[in-house]
Design an enzyme around this catalytic site. Sequence first.
Site, short mmCIF file in Angstrom:
data_model
loop_
_atom_site.label_atom_id
_atom_site.label_comp_id
_atom_site.label_asym_id
_atom_site.label_seq_id
_atom_site.Cartn_x
_atom_site.Cartn_y
_atom_site.Cartn_z
CE1 TYR A 142 -7.93 -2.39 -4.18
CE2 TYR A 142 -8.42 -3.51 -2.11
CZ TYR A 142 -7.83 -3.50 -3.36
OH TYR A 142 -7.15 -4.61 -3.81
CG HIS A 160 -9.67 -2.36 3.51
ND1 HIS A 160 -8.56 -1.80 4.07
CD2 HIS A 160 -9.26 -3.50 2.90
CE1 HIS A 160 -7.51 -2.57 3.80
NE2 HIS A 160 -7.91 -3.60 3.11
CG ASP A 215 -5.94 -6.27 -1.32
OD1 ASP A 215 -4.75 -6.08 -1.65
OD2 ASP A 215 -6.82 -6.60 -2.14
NE ARG A 241 -9.80 -7.88 -6.18
CZ ARG A 241 -9.23 -7.25 -7.19
NH1 ARG A 241 -8.50 -6.16 -6.95
NH2 ARG A 241 -9.38 -7.66 -8.44
CD GLU A 288 -3.80 -11.65 -3.74
OE1 GLU A 288 -3.07 -11.72 -4.74
OE2 GLU A 288 -3.89 -12.58 -2.92
CG ASP A 312 -4.71 -2.45 -5.20
OD1 ASP A 312 -4.57 -1.24 -5.48
OD2 ASP A 312 -5.13 -3.28 -6.03
CD GLU A 328 -1.55 -2.92 -6.90
OE1 GLU A 328 -1.91 -3.63 -5.98
OE2 GLU A 328 -1.57 -1.68 -6.85
#
Length: 909
Positions: free
Chosen positions: A296, A343, A82, A298, A84, A80, A7
Amino acid sequence: MPVVVVESPAKAKTINKYLGTGYTVLASYGHVRDLPPKDGSVDPDNGFDMKWEIGVDSRKHVKAIADALADDNELILATDPDREGEAISWHLEEALRKRKAINKDTPVSRVVFNAITKAAVTEAMANPRQVDAPLVEAYLARRALDYLVGFNLSPVLWRKLPGAKSAGRVQSVCLRLIVEREMEIEAFNPREYWSVKAQLITPRGQEYEARLTSLAGKKLDKFDLANATQAEMAVQAVSSRALKVTSVEAKPASRNPSAPFMTSTLQQEASRKFGMGARQTMSAAQRLYEAGHITYMRTDGIDMAAEAVSAAREAIADRYGKDYVPSEPRIYKNKAKNAQEAHECIRPTEMAKDAAALKITDRDQARLYDLIWKRTLACQMAGARLERTTVEIGSDDGQVGLRATGQVVLFDGFLRVYEEGRDDVDEGGDDARLPQMSEGDKASFGKSGLRDQFAKADKSEASNSLVEDSAKGMARHEAAILAENAAVLGLQSHTQPPPRYTEATLVKRMEELGIGRPSTYASIVTTIQDREYVRKDGNRLIPEDKGRIVTIFLLNFFRKYVGYEFTADLEQELDHVSAGDADWKDILNRFWHDFSAAIAETSELRISEVLDVLDEALAPTLYPPREDGSDPRICPLCGNGKLHLKTSKSGGFVGCGNYPECRYTRPIGADAAEAGDRVLGEDDGDEISLRSGRFGPYVQRGEATEENKKPPRASLPKGWTPDAMDLEKALTLLSLPREVGPHPEDGEMIEAGIGRYGPFVKHGKLYANLKEVDEVFTIGMNHAVDVLAQKLASRGAGRAAAKPLKELGEHPESGGAMNVMEGRYGPYVKWEKINATIPKGTEPEDVTVAMAVELIAEKAAKSGKGKKAAPKKKAAPKKAPAKKPAAKKPAAKTSAAKAPAARKAASKE
């Protein structure tokens, strides 16, 4: 060589270190595509077909990836781990296939790593997979739902409620929580209760405090001492008796550490300990993750990798000794409902390194890392061992009983490193340490501590054994009774309404209700503040009138869609999609069938009909009963108009139905009694009145007429209450600004007044703030001149040129110094009058001259200053000698000589 896409450039830079020269690592700069904000982006009549559009800023990044794939025919998507991140990988692959940058034989794989470390990256590259279709479908369902709600409901708000800005699937439910809490506070009726405590001394002369727990042989409940008379009798009963220790009980106790952080608990604790907002917390955490310092950020998971647990236990033993390491590792079970969210927890990637060892310079990042590091170590440390002591004290006749409690920490365990914060701390904790006592010991009365508490609860100098009311008492104690021996104290308290939400407690409540997801909490809380539905006062969230009106509207016309259970159930259905157990289009179909019908029905209503419904729904709040029994809807100013709910661009308010003859208004959150609207008297034939408007109480001279639509008004300054207003004070306010006198240097008049930013003195265009409102009416010439002189001096100091973060030298094409500066919204490149923001993730020290020139050119083109930055324009002066205009040479030199001075002056500005 393979093209790896992440990202952010900061993440790309860190990963590039681990992968080496065999890979091309590029950044997508977040989402590359989104639904355009126009009708038809999601088509419910065509299988919920979604029309995606590459953002203007993203086009160059997609092109860069496509260009790289022309030479390197392999794509590795490393966004990432997740929903998203999975969606971004899917968007990238789809966008590149449409550009035909990916051929049929181009290998495309997906890799995920929970931490940006060499071991995690290497392992991920060795275990590639394909894009997870169920995760993408869950994302598509959530994005379609958000679009359908926002794009269809927001226009209804715009048409029916002027000033309303938007509604959202989760945003509106979050706003409802805040509004309903405010309504609970407004409806709360405090209940009086009293408590009694005594200052006692052991036979060895050590003092301690005990609380009355039984009276006349009966155990006291919270409200048993309901008034001052009963409290007075209790104080006398205790102070008139000899007391002794009837029992001493010491019980061992233990405390275990909290689980490691997940997203929501990190946001809550950062808010409690540092006052950091959810967005601020996540921004700092993002930087730490991209730098490889933490896992990470989130996640709903509190699980910890086995190697991380081992590393934490080793770090604990090294720093604090083996006594602080429990015999078995602590295991924390995930609360997540499906594997996607499970996670690992948020933890440091290197347990042995604290914030000082990492040399983190950014303040937010340093303290957030310190918080994460301490919480992670603490979660694997031994529990604290305590001893809790309860001492019962009583009289020989059994008429009074008191209790003293305390605790001793025998072994601090994890408390040596970290203790979790609390949102609302209760009074009367049991953490005080008690002196040594034995059963049968005499409990004599002391005098030292309670006098101070009495003074805090009551500022007056009245005699003992009397109830004294105090307007300036402690938060929970409005009055006090002190026995003649000064050793027994009765304190008046009132039950407190539920506290307003902080960002921490709001996130906690949303998590408890199952509303939203960790990745969305920060943006939701920020959005409702940006929409001006909610404001922050200190650390508390308070609904604005606009937010209150929107919530009541939605509760009356779209109750189902702002329901807590409905929103939570929908989140669970989306979890089923991500787990591959449900079809996302079935969920959309069921939702849209009912929602579209509700939209169509409400769209037919007139604004007047909507206001009538809202007026009725808000009636208990807007028109509470009056003490004199009169109709609460009758205008308190004109006496015959009827009050109604009205709306404007600034939100809702209550106004008189006789407008424009009567211009009475008041905010939604205030009734007439609170506002104190009344006529104060007459002056010069004009009626002077106190009124309450949308922006607070004010005084006014006369009434508005066709000839004088805006009669003189003055807002009440901070600290002035409506109930204390009289005619004299009102006339004083209306007479402002006050002339202090002519300035001794130039004779221009100095004025004192109250403005938007508080009390001030003014001389010409120079304004200087005053500390107190009363100074406006009393300040003399000497003091005014001093205050103005200090303001002038500080203004000069404040305009000193800021020191650059990095000096880049002259612009290679157009001349003029280029510097990297620190700005309010982050670092930027400054050249002449152009300020170009540095891309997110790029550190100031990494900015090169070439990068700066490119940023300046882009900024100049956007702002219409391209001519100034264009290098070709510098060629014109070279042709001047051919024309030989002798008179122009000195002018050119003069201009050139003035340029550095002009730039220097501009830098000072």
